[in-house]
Design an enzyme around this catalytic site. Structure first.
Site, PDB file in Angstrom:
ATOM      1  N   GLU A 191     -12.800  -7.647 -26.971  1.00 27.14           N
ATOM      2  CA  GLU A 191     -11.600  -7.337 -27.773  1.00 27.14           C
ATOM      3  C   GLU A 191     -10.538  -6.907 -26.784  1.00 27.14           C
ATOM      4  OE1 GLU A 191     -11.259  -7.793 -30.903  1.00 27.14           O
ATOM      5  OE2 GLU A 191     -13.276  -7.854 -31.732  1.00 27.14           O
ATOM      6  N   GLU A 236       2.113  -7.303 -22.669  1.00 23.18           N
ATOM      7  CA  GLU A 236       1.796  -6.176 -23.538  1.00 23.18           C
ATOM      8  C   GLU A 236       2.521  -4.940 -23.013  1.00 23.18           C
ATOM      9  OE1 GLU A 236      -2.297  -4.688 -23.391  1.00 23.18           O
ATOM     10  OE2 GLU A 236      -2.321  -4.793 -25.578  1.00 23.18           O
ATOM     11  N   CYS A 265      -4.017  -1.807 -30.141  1.00 21.79           N
ATOM     12  CA  CYS A 265      -4.116  -3.207 -29.697  1.00 21.79           C
ATOM     13  C   CYS A 265      -3.293  -4.097 -30.607  1.00 21.79           C
ATOM     14  CB  CYS A 265      -5.567  -3.657 -29.658  1.00 21.79           C
ATOM     15  SG  CYS A 265      -6.422  -3.315 -31.177  1.00 21.79           S
ATOM     16  N   GLY A 286     -10.860  -3.465 -24.350  1.00 27.70           N
ATOM     17  CA  GLY A 286     -10.008  -2.940 -23.279  1.00 27.70           C
ATOM     18  C   GLY A 286      -9.033  -3.997 -22.822  1.00 27.70           C
ATOM     19  N   SER A 287      -8.623  -3.884 -21.562  1.00 27.91           N
ATOM     20  CA  SER A 287      -7.567  -4.763 -21.065  1.00 27.91           C
ATOM     21  C   SER A 287      -8.110  -6.163 -20.749  1.00 27.91           C
ATOM     22  CB  SER A 287      -6.955  -4.156 -19.806  1.00 27.91           C
ATOM     23  OG  SER A 287      -7.956  -4.064 -18.815  1.00 27.91           O
ATOM     24  N   THR A 329      -9.850  -6.189 -17.163  1.00 27.82           N
ATOM     25  CA  THR A 329     -11.232  -5.695 -17.095  1.00 27.82           C
ATOM     26  C   THR A 329     -12.156  -6.611 -17.884  1.00 27.82           C
ATOM     27  OG1 THR A 329     -10.325  -3.455 -17.036  1.00 27.82           O
ATOM     28  CG2 THR A 329     -12.672  -3.639 -17.394  1.00 27.82           C
ATOM     29  N   GLY A 330     -11.687  -7.081 -19.021  1.00 30.48           N
ATOM     30  CA  GLY A 330     -12.507  -7.962 -19.851  1.00 30.48           C
ATOM     31  C   GLY A 330     -12.895  -9.238 -19.109  1.00 30.48           C
ATOM     32  N   GLU A 357     -15.411  -8.282 -34.389  1.00 30.26           N
ATOM     33  CA  GLU A 357     -16.023  -7.032 -34.831  1.00 30.26           C
ATOM     34  C   GLU A 357     -15.716  -6.886 -36.319  1.00 30.26           C
ATOM     35  OE1 GLU A 357     -14.451  -4.127 -31.971  1.00 30.26           O
ATOM     36  OE2 GLU A 357     -16.297  -4.393 -30.836  1.00 30.26           O
ATOM     37  N   ASN A 361      -7.631   4.500 -26.562  1.00 30.58           N
ATOM     38  CA  ASN A 361      -6.633   4.619 -27.636  1.00 30.58           C
ATOM     39  C   ASN A 361      -7.237   4.951 -29.005  1.00 30.58           C
ATOM     40  OD1 ASN A 361      -7.655   2.027 -27.784  1.00 30.58           O
ATOM     41  ND2 ASN A 361      -5.722   1.099 -28.378  1.00 30.58           N
TER      42      ASN A 361
HETATM   43  P1  NAD Z   1      -9.344  -0.760 -19.481  1.00 32.47           P
HETATM   44  O1  NAD Z   1      -9.714  -2.197 -19.432  1.00 32.47           O
HETATM   45  O2  NAD Z   1      -8.712  -0.156 -18.312  1.00 32.47           O
HETATM   46  O3  NAD Z   1     -10.649   0.128 -19.776  1.00 32.47           O
HETATM   47  C1  NAD Z   1     -11.461  -0.084 -20.894  1.00 32.47           C
HETATM   48  C2  NAD Z   1     -12.851   0.456 -20.598  1.00 32.47           C
HETATM   49  O4  NAD Z   1     -13.443  -0.338 -19.574  1.00 32.47           O
HETATM   50  C3  NAD Z   1     -12.874   1.896 -20.097  1.00 32.47           C
HETATM   51  O5  NAD Z   1     -13.930   2.598 -20.703  1.00 32.47           O
HETATM   52  C4  NAD Z   1     -13.139   1.742 -18.612  1.00 32.47           C
HETATM   53  O6  NAD Z   1     -13.836   2.853 -18.093  1.00 32.47           O
HETATM   54  C5  NAD Z   1     -14.022   0.501 -18.602  1.00 32.47           C
HETATM   55  N1  NAD Z   1     -14.053  -0.229 -17.327  1.00 32.47           N
HETATM   56  C6  NAD Z   1     -13.067  -0.350 -16.409  1.00 32.47           C
HETATM   57  N2  NAD Z   1     -13.497  -1.102 -15.366  1.00 32.47           N
HETATM   58  C7  NAD Z   1     -14.774  -1.471 -15.637  1.00 32.47           C
HETATM   59  C8  NAD Z   1     -15.746  -2.244 -14.947  1.00 32.47           C
HETATM   60  N3  NAD Z   1     -15.503  -2.801 -13.747  1.00 32.47           N
HETATM   61  N4  NAD Z   1     -16.951  -2.411 -15.516  1.00 32.47           N
HETATM   62  C9  NAD Z   1     -17.226  -1.867 -16.719  1.00 32.47           C
HETATM   63  N5  NAD Z   1     -16.354  -1.109 -17.412  1.00 32.47           N
HETATM   64  C10 NAD Z   1     -15.129  -0.915 -16.885  1.00 32.47           C
HETATM   65  O7  NAD Z   1      -8.443  -0.594 -20.783  1.00 32.47           O
HETATM   66  P2  NAD Z   1      -7.678   0.718 -21.300  1.00 32.47           P
HETATM   67  O8  NAD Z   1      -6.466   0.935 -20.478  1.00 32.47           O
HETATM   68  O9  NAD Z   1      -8.656   1.827 -21.440  1.00 32.47           O
HETATM   69  O10 NAD Z   1      -7.255   0.251 -22.774  1.00 32.47           O
HETATM   70  C11 NAD Z   1      -6.049  -0.379 -23.080  1.00 32.47           C
HETATM   71  C12 NAD Z   1      -6.282  -1.849 -23.348  1.00 32.47           C
HETATM   72  O11 NAD Z   1      -7.239  -2.019 -24.390  1.00 32.47           O
HETATM   73  C13 NAD Z   1      -5.035  -2.547 -23.850  1.00 32.47           C
HETATM   74  O12 NAD Z   1      -4.885  -3.772 -23.181  1.00 32.47           O
HETATM   75  C14 NAD Z   1      -5.321  -2.807 -25.330  1.00 32.47           C
HETATM   76  O13 NAD Z   1      -4.656  -3.892 -25.867  1.00 32.47           O
HETATM   77  C15 NAD Z   1      -6.791  -3.010 -25.307  1.00 32.47           C
HETATM   78  N6  NAD Z   1      -7.355  -2.782 -26.632  1.00 32.47           N
HETATM   79  C16 NAD Z   1      -7.819  -3.858 -27.356  1.00 32.47           C
HETATM   80  C17 NAD Z   1      -8.331  -3.671 -28.640  1.00 32.47           C
HETATM   81  C18 NAD Z   1      -8.862  -4.821 -29.461  1.00 32.47           C
HETATM   82  O14 NAD Z   1      -9.615  -4.571 -30.387  1.00 32.47           O
HETATM   83  N7  NAD Z   1      -8.528  -6.058 -29.159  1.00 32.47           N
HETATM   84  C19 NAD Z   1      -8.373  -2.382 -29.190  1.00 32.47           C
HETATM   85  C20 NAD Z   1      -7.870  -1.329 -28.427  1.00 32.47           C
HETATM   86  C21 NAD Z   1      -7.376  -1.533 -27.151  1.00 32.47           C
END
Ligand code: NAD
Length: 488
Positions: A245, A378, A279, A223-224, A227-228, A455, A148
């Protein structure tokens, strides 16, 4: 652009497989992304580990100059990078430029900050001794970012990491890989080979290998939640540092004193920037019940007049969502709310025009039940569910009724309400009258399920360094508490 960036040069992936990257505004293929493998991720980490030996010993001012210069490259190449961000991620060009400005400012900010935050001298236990607290890098840092805000969210990790003497391997999202590879190429004019690497690929393949590599000592992830959590569990088993995050469900309260037109403009901005895919997007709006109908009308009028289209069209207010499945998910959430008795005031469907691209109309919903999916999960799309409150305490209680705690916004010029809000709301960032605006100088991050760590700001520098305590007895005399040498 079908390349990884490893050891200061563009390289083809180990097995030369690729994945198409689609422009979400037109559904046209923008290019083929190199599908990096575990072997590629390992090669990138090995290069970063080798580069670390010298980079961590580079003087702080040299590192600061290099980090500042990376910010300068972003400024010099804003037009080119903005176009790449818009083609791969969909957001309007104006917003891509805004993202790059934040990223450049972040590199500039950490270049300055690291020169001021060089450790400290602490009081010694005895005279003749010196005690120092010296900040040191963790080592190789994996910077994993979503689609995003690919460059902005990378800058929040890369700038403090590099300034602190870490070397990095970045994993961009497979939806948005190209601007990141280009940034590494531009940064190479100022950084030694291996200091800033990029592996493109899929999370479960290249990403998993990055997290597991023994030389990676810190995983900085955005990310999500799903995954986190997975990454945190893996990292815990390997005793690595993680910063997370994650997602949000940010509330916005319209104070009873607030001008409703101003509040509606702020709400539309906060809920619809990047088609609601921030986010800290506003995902729940609470309005005092006496003015609820009027506010709903003003907001719906404003929102229904917004122009939808591909981000390359400068007249467009609202770009596409990232993918067809993202649109389907939002459509399902809205349909479930409708089935549960909610009323769609405006939007609630895919637009007829443009006929291609992953668009969803900006949507205002009233009457979604407090525990419903739309009010708890979300949405990450252009949907604004509105609810009422009877008094301000109830507004805060509703705002806090969430598993997330990333950001929270208030629109009010009443200082008593502002004070009550900032003290009572559970969120990492509290916005009063200016939702969503980032500030490099201040920490950003989540409470509850929205994440761990911070961050930006000084806090965001310290996440990328660990303290070494140096206890130095300058004279080297024998101490009274050491054992005597037996006299023979
Ligand atoms: P996602 O978790 O699907 O992917 C995020 C990243 O993780 C990608 O680069 C992906 O390739 C990588 N990834 C996926 N599986 C992995 C694994 N097993 N090991 C290591 N890396 C892996 O998230 P998304 O759909 O790309 O992003 C949307 C999400 O991000 C939403 O939930 C949003 O709220 C969150 N987000 C949070 C913030 C914040 O600062 N809190 C900012 C922006 C987005």
């Amino acid at each position: 652009m079908n390349r990884l960036w490893i050891d200061g040069r563009a390289v083809a992936g180990a097995d030369r497989d690729t994945v198409p990257v689609v422009n979400p505004g037109t559904e046209e293929v923008v290019g083929e992304m190199c599908r990096g493998t575990a072997a590629d991720a390992n090669a990138a980490v090995d290069s970063a580990a080798e580069a670390l030996r010298l980079w961590r010993r580079t003087s702080v001012s040299e590192r600061a100059a290099a980090v500042r210069a990376v910010g300068g490259e972003i400024r010099k190449h804003t037009d080119e990078l903005a176009e790449m961000l818009t083609l791969e991620g969909g957001k309007p060009l104006r917003d891509s430029r805004g993202e790059l400005d934040v990223a450049a400012r972040t590199f500039e900010f950490y270049a300055s900050l690291v020169e001021q935050e060089t450790g400290r001298v602490v009081p010694s236990g005895s005279s003749g001794q010196v005690n120092l607290v010296v900040p040191e890098p963790y080592g190789v840092t994996a910077c994993i970012v979503p689609w995003n805000f690919p460059i902005q969210l990378l800058s929040w990790k890369a700038a403090p990491a590099l300034a602190s003497g870490n070397t990095i391997v970045a994993l961009p999202s497979p939806f948005t890989p190209f601007a990141t590879v280009r940034l590494a190429e531009l940064a190479a004019a100022h950084l030694p080979p291996g200091v800033f690497n990029v592996v493109t690929g899929l999370g479960p393949e290249a990403g998993e290998a990055l997290v597991q590599h023994p030389s990676v000592r810190h995983v900085a992830f955005t990310g999500s939640v799903e995954t986190g959590r997975h990454i945190a569990v893996t990292a815990a088993g390997l005793l690595k540092k993680v910063t997370l995050e994650l997602g949000g469900k940010d509330p916005l309260i319209v104070g009873p004193d607030m001008d409703l037109t101003v509040a509606a403009q702020a709400t539309a901005f906060a809920g619809l920037l990047n088609a609601g895919q921030c986010c800290t997007s506003t995902e729940r709006v609470y309005v005092d019940q006496a003015r609820f109908e009027e506010f709903t009308e003003v907001l719906a009028d404003l929102v229904s007049g917004l122009r939808i289209g591909p981000g390359t069209d400068p007249t467009v207010d609202l770009g596409p969502m990232i993918s067809r499945s993202a649109v389907d998910r939002v459509a399902d959430q809205v349909a479930a709310a409708r089935a549960g008795g909610a009323r769609i005031v405006t939007g609630g469907r895919r637009p007829e025009s443009p006929s291609r691209g992953f668009f969803y109309e900006p949507t205002v919903v009233v009457g979604a039940a407090p525990g419903s999916t739309l009010m708890t999960e979300e949405v990450f799309g252009p949907v604004l569910p509105l609810d009422t409150y009877r008094d301000f305490e109830e507004a805060i209680a509703k705002a806090n009724d969430s598993e997330f705690g990333l950001g929270a916004s208030l629109m009010s010029n009443d200082p008593a309400l502002a004070k009550r809000f900032m003290e009572g709301v559970e969120a990492g960032t509290v916005y009063i009258n200016d939702p969503l605006t980032p500030n490099c100088s201040a920490p950003f991050g989540g409470t509850k399920n929205s994440g761990l760590g911070r961050e930006l700001g000084l806090e965001g520098l310290n996440e990328f360094r660990q303290s070494k305590h140096v206890h130095w007895d300058v004279g080297g005399d024998v101490k009274s508490y050491w054992p005597d040498v037996p006299v023979s």
